[in-house]
Design an enzyme around this catalytic site. Sequence first.
Site, PDB file in Angstrom:
ATOM      1  N   ALA A  86      -3.268   6.154  -4.522  1.00 33.70           N
ATOM      2  CA  ALA A  86      -2.677   6.262  -3.379  1.00 33.70           C
ATOM      3  C   ALA A  86      -3.989   7.263  -2.311  1.00 33.70           C
ATOM      4  CB  ALA A  86      -2.411   8.330  -3.253  1.00 33.70           C
ATOM      5  N   ALA A  87      -5.217   5.959  -2.777  1.00 33.99           N
ATOM      6  CA  ALA A  87      -5.791   6.053  -1.527  1.00 33.99           C
ATOM      7  C   ALA A  87      -4.816   5.308   0.168  1.00 33.99           C
ATOM      8  CB  ALA A  87      -7.704   5.012  -1.926  1.00 33.99           C
ATOM      9  N   GLY A  88      -4.314   4.525  -0.535  1.00 32.34           N
ATOM     10  CA  GLY A  88      -4.190   3.787   0.989  1.00 32.34           C
ATOM     11  C   GLY A  88      -2.520   5.212   1.281  1.00 32.34           C
ATOM     12  N   ASP A  89      -1.880   5.777   0.418  1.00 32.83           N
ATOM     13  CA  ASP A  89      -0.879   6.293   0.857  1.00 32.83           C
ATOM     14  C   ASP A  89      -1.384   7.753   1.335  1.00 32.83           C
ATOM     15  OD1 ASP A  89       0.778   5.010   0.067  1.00 32.83           O
ATOM     16  OD2 ASP A  89       1.118   5.508  -1.952  1.00 32.83           O
TER      17      ASP A  89
HETATM   18  P1  ATP Z   1      -4.700   1.364  -2.690  1.00 34.10           P
HETATM   19  O1  ATP Z   1      -3.630   0.779  -3.206  1.00 34.10           O
HETATM   20  O2  ATP Z   1      -5.677   2.177  -3.709  1.00 34.10           O
HETATM   21  O3  ATP Z   1      -3.940   3.387  -2.458  1.00 34.10           O
HETATM   22  P2  ATP Z   1      -5.006   0.402  -0.655  1.00 34.10           P
HETATM   23  O4  ATP Z   1      -5.417  -0.982  -1.012  1.00 34.10           O
HETATM   24  O5  ATP Z   1      -3.351   0.595   0.245  1.00 34.10           O
HETATM   25  O6  ATP Z   1      -5.566   1.560  -1.269  1.00 34.10           O
HETATM   26  P3  ATP Z   1      -7.547   0.601   0.791  1.00 34.10           P
HETATM   27  O7  ATP Z   1      -7.366  -0.022   2.351  1.00 34.10           O
HETATM   28  O8  ATP Z   1      -7.836   0.218  -0.316  1.00 34.10           O
HETATM   29  O9  ATP Z   1      -6.085   0.720   0.834  1.00 34.10           O
HETATM   30  O10 ATP Z   1      -7.854   2.609   1.056  1.00 34.10           O
HETATM   31  C1  ATP Z   1      -7.531   2.997   1.709  1.00 34.10           C
HETATM   32  C2  ATP Z   1      -8.492   3.750   2.451  1.00 34.10           C
HETATM   33  O11 ATP Z   1      -8.912   4.357   1.540  1.00 34.10           O
HETATM   34  C3  ATP Z   1      -9.975   3.143   3.003  1.00 34.10           C
HETATM   35  O12 ATP Z   1      -9.478   3.074   4.258  1.00 34.10           O
HETATM   36  C4  ATP Z   1     -10.677   4.155   2.874  1.00 34.10           C
HETATM   37  O13 ATP Z   1     -10.154   5.596   4.333  1.00 34.10           O
HETATM   38  C5  ATP Z   1     -10.285   5.358   1.554  1.00 34.10           C
HETATM   39  N1  ATP Z   1     -10.984   4.206   0.273  1.00 34.10           N
HETATM   40  C6  ATP Z   1     -10.443   3.461  -0.690  1.00 34.10           C
HETATM   41  N2  ATP Z   1     -11.502   3.313  -1.219  1.00 34.10           N
HETATM   42  C7  ATP Z   1     -13.113   4.053  -0.800  1.00 34.10           C
HETATM   43  C8  ATP Z   1     -13.546   4.271  -1.080  1.00 34.10           C
HETATM   44  N3  ATP Z   1     -14.314   3.602  -2.422  1.00 34.10           N
HETATM   45  N4  ATP Z   1     -14.620   5.119  -0.499  1.00 34.10           N
HETATM   46  C9  ATP Z   1     -14.224   6.366   0.850  1.00 34.10           C
HETATM   47  N5  ATP Z   1     -13.139   5.419   0.517  1.00 34.10           N
HETATM   48  C10 ATP Z   1     -12.416   5.128   0.357  1.00 34.10           C
END
Ligand code: ATP
Length: 294
Positions: free
Chosen positions: A232-235
């Site tokens: 949920a980082a991306g969300d």
């Molecule tokens: P996910 O599928 O894991 O929810 P995603 O693949 O859609 O993520 P990412 O680019 O991996 O998207 O991450 C989204 C945002 O989360 C990044 O722009 C950043 O702000 C934050 N983030 C992700 N990983 C990290 C990390 N290891 N440390 C700090 N911030 C992070």
Amino acid sequence: MADVVVVGSANVDLVLPVQRIPRPGETVLASGLTRGPGGKGANQAVASARAGAATAFVAALGKDDGGALLREALSGSGVDLSLVSSVDAPTGTAIITVDAAGENAITVAPSANATLTLSEAARTAVREAKIVLSQLEIPFGTVQAAAEASGYFILNAAPAAELSDELLGHVDLLVVNETEAEAVGGPKLASLLDRVPAAVVTLGAEGAVILTRTADEIRVPGVRVEVVDTTAAGDTFCGVLAATLATSSRTGPVTESDLTNAVRRANVAASLSVQAAGAIPSVPHGDAIDARCA
Ligand code: ATP
């Protein structure tokens, strides 16, 4: 009237920790099983509401335990559920297998999500919202209808898919990770601007990059933190980005400076979410985000 309307999916997440993700034909034993609320739409609606925007959710849930679990999680975060329908299909379910290294494999049964259409009431809310945010776990036709009715439409093009010019022609801001960016624009990030007027590409721990047709590329660095779980980082990023754009005191069109401020806050929020386990439980509240931004 909602500042942000999220049109999207809601799933029950079944999380299975395993030593190794099974190969085709193989069976492995999980060390446990947790069941929690999730789905890209639900996670993003919670992130937007917790970040301080009046947020309404347009979604379809089953009349089952999963639907009740999601309603409780969403309403507990202050999301307006008046446009969530209860349908004669099971609530969407995601089976998430996570290995010892934190790699995951996810299979989603869309179920109720596959029935989502835009009702007249939902269309009105979409038309009146400051920002409308959608993803690709619901039917393309519903995303297209929301895009056409909205004033400012953010598409988080996840899961990765090839997209039509008919849909992208209504997108004001595309938010994608690097894999999704390639699915939409090919290997060069700048090619996204041939298809949409502005894009934010998230780069994991490295933060994000903002691309617009009117200014140079803007890099917003990530926040260095100890990672517990990136679910949920991306969300969180998308929900907080939408909430910040909707609640900033600006009037008129979204500028590069509005986008930069919103991406900074979204980066901080997403860095907080990776420091806690789970999907919705890891989404931070506005005061925690703003304490870190200060
Ligand atoms: P996910 O599928 O894991 O929810 P995603 O693949 O859609 O993520 P990412 O680019 O991996 O998207 O991450 C989204 C945002 O989360 C990044 O722009 C950043 O702000 C934050 N983030 C992700 N990983 C990290 C990390 N290891 N440390 C700090 N911030 C992070």
